[in-house]
Design an enzyme around this catalytic site. Structure first.
Site, mmCIF file in Angstrom:
data_model
loop_
_atom_site.group_PDB
_atom_site.id
_atom_site.type_symbol
_atom_site.label_atom_id
_atom_site.label_comp_id
_atom_site.label_asym_id
_atom_site.label_seq_id
_atom_site.Cartn_x
_atom_site.Cartn_y
_atom_site.Cartn_z
ATOM 1 N N ASP A 147 -11.067 2.941 19.878
ATOM 2 C CA ASP A 147 -9.620 2.945 20.075
ATOM 3 C C ASP A 147 -9.264 3.784 21.302
ATOM 4 O OD1 ASP A 147 -6.986 2.336 19.516
ATOM 5 O OD2 ASP A 147 -6.723 3.947 18.062
ATOM 6 N N CYS A 204 -0.740 -16.430 1.526
ATOM 7 C CA CYS A 204 -0.210 -15.100 1.203
ATOM 8 C C CYS A 204 0.596 -14.548 2.371
ATOM 9 C CB CYS A 204 -1.360 -14.157 0.873
ATOM 10 S SG CYS A 204 -0.832 -12.475 0.456
ATOM 11 N N CYS A 211 6.947 -5.286 4.820
ATOM 12 C CA CYS A 211 7.171 -4.419 5.975
ATOM 13 C C CYS A 211 8.617 -3.916 5.996
ATOM 14 C CB CYS A 211 6.857 -5.155 7.276
ATOM 15 S SG CYS A 211 7.142 -4.145 8.744
ATOM 16 N N CYS A 261 -1.571 -5.725 0.489
ATOM 17 C CA CYS A 261 -2.607 -6.742 0.680
ATOM 18 C C CYS A 261 -3.547 -6.792 -0.520
ATOM 19 C CB CYS A 261 -3.406 -6.437 1.946
ATOM 20 S SG CYS A 261 -4.747 -7.613 2.231
#
Length: 360
Positions: A147, A204, A211, A261
């Protein structure tokens, strides 16, 4: 060839997998470097301005999708997954996280940030993996990334068979959900690529539906400018007033799309102590963290990813969360703490404190 390996054979890759497991990685995969099919999506995302204030995303242009331009000589990418759920996470960890979000007085820090800075953990261990590879095959060109550079991490991970891209844009694995970090080792060594992972999101839309700011504007498309992780970590200056109530009690990052999730019922606990919770960040109250001086902040976030946002942004985030808690609970202790901090606050934090006090 030192070590007696064929560069295009499987024995070396099998050794790499064993070394990676010893180093705390859950899985590694090999990807090629032709990411041309990912470029239109990247260009469209940048053109829409979805990267917000992350100017470095645009500055590197298509270098993200061209590993050999980023590191000349690269012919293979070793993509690595490291699970980060703390070792002591309870079986009902998802319900516990959701309960914390529902408690206005609690301070919610994203799970990944409660332990040691993952950049340090992965980079060090990927470097060790690179050194073992060199011992086996002789000196080779390589670079380690976590990252930390213009790298399409999720794209490489999916091509390396580590998982698929979920509708929330994070990588997902059937046996690990999405609670893991990714790191890469770019090498000038031709290695056999792994088959890509197939997708299993189906119809899904739980991550999109949950959110708080509706930042997932379409499947696989995130508008960072609305994302609470972006707003509380990357975004400098004032947070848009219309988004502040939606942030709730989240003060560093946001896990809502991951908690929703269904694949995260298989999230794996890390074998490493590095990701164990520090400074009580899994249980802290907003008022307790608001009481931290700058010296406390620097001491208690030493070695943590949180430290890089600085004390000012930390206070700004807490002021927003305290305003939301003040609106919901009317707890006089919150108003008292906010008032007491007004005089010494910088302009940005002072404006957020004023907003917070005006919530009731």
């Amino acid at each position: 060839m030192p070590g007696g390996h064929h560069l295009d054979g499987q024995p070396l890759v099998q050794q790499l997998r064993g070394w990676a497991r010893e180093l705390g990685f859950s899985q590694i995969g090999i990807a090629g470097i032709d990411l041309a099919t990912a470029e239109p999506g990247l260009q469209a995302w940048l053109a829409a301005g979805f990267h917000g204030g992350m100017s470095y995303m645009a500055a590197h242009g298509m270098k993200r999708s061209r590993p050999a331009e980023l590191v000349p000589g690269t012919v293979s990418v070793i993509s690595a997954r490291m699970d980060y759920l703390p070792r002591g996470a309870a079986e009902g960890w998802v319900a516990a996280e959701q309960a914390a979000l529902a408690d206005p007085g609690r301070a919610v820090v994203s799970v990944y940030a409660r332990g040691r800075d993952y950049h340090k953990v992965l980079r060090q261990r990927l470097q060790t993996l690179a050194e073992r590879l060199q011992q086996a095959v002789g000196p080779r060109g390589h670079r380690v990334f976590t990252d930390s550079a213009p790298v399409l991490e999720v794209e490489l991970a999916t091509r390396a068979g580590l998982g698929w891209r979920g509708k929330h844009t994070l990588a997902l694995a059937r046996d690990a959900g999405s609670m893991f970090f990714l790191g890469e080792l770019f090498v000038d060594l031709p290695l056999p690529a792994d088959p890509p992972a197939s997708a299993h999101c189906g119809r899904c839309s739980a991550c999109m539906d949950i959110c708080p700011t509706q930042a997932i504007v379409a499947p696989y498309r995130l508008d960072a400018r609305r994302c609470i992780s972006y707003l509380t970590i990357e975004h400098e200056g004032a947070i848009a007033p219309e988004l502040r109530p939606l942030i709730g009690n989240r003060i560093y990052g946001c896990d809502d799309c991951q908690l929703a999730c269904p694949w995260n019922r298989w999230a794996q606990r890390s074998p490493l102590a590095d990701f164990d919770e520090r400074a009580g960040l899994g249980q802290a109250t907003l008022l307790a963290l608001w009481a931290w001086s700058e010296a406390d902040f620097l001491r208690l976030t030493e070695g943590s990813a949180i430290r890089r946002i600085g004390y000012g942004r930390w206070r700004r985030n807490l002021a927003v969360a305290l305003g939301n808690a003040w609106r919901e609970t009317g707890d006089a202790a919150i108003a008292q703490a906010l008032h007491a901090a007004q005089a010494g606050a910088d302009d940005v934090v002072a404006e957020h404190i004023a907003w917070a006090l005006a919530q009731r």
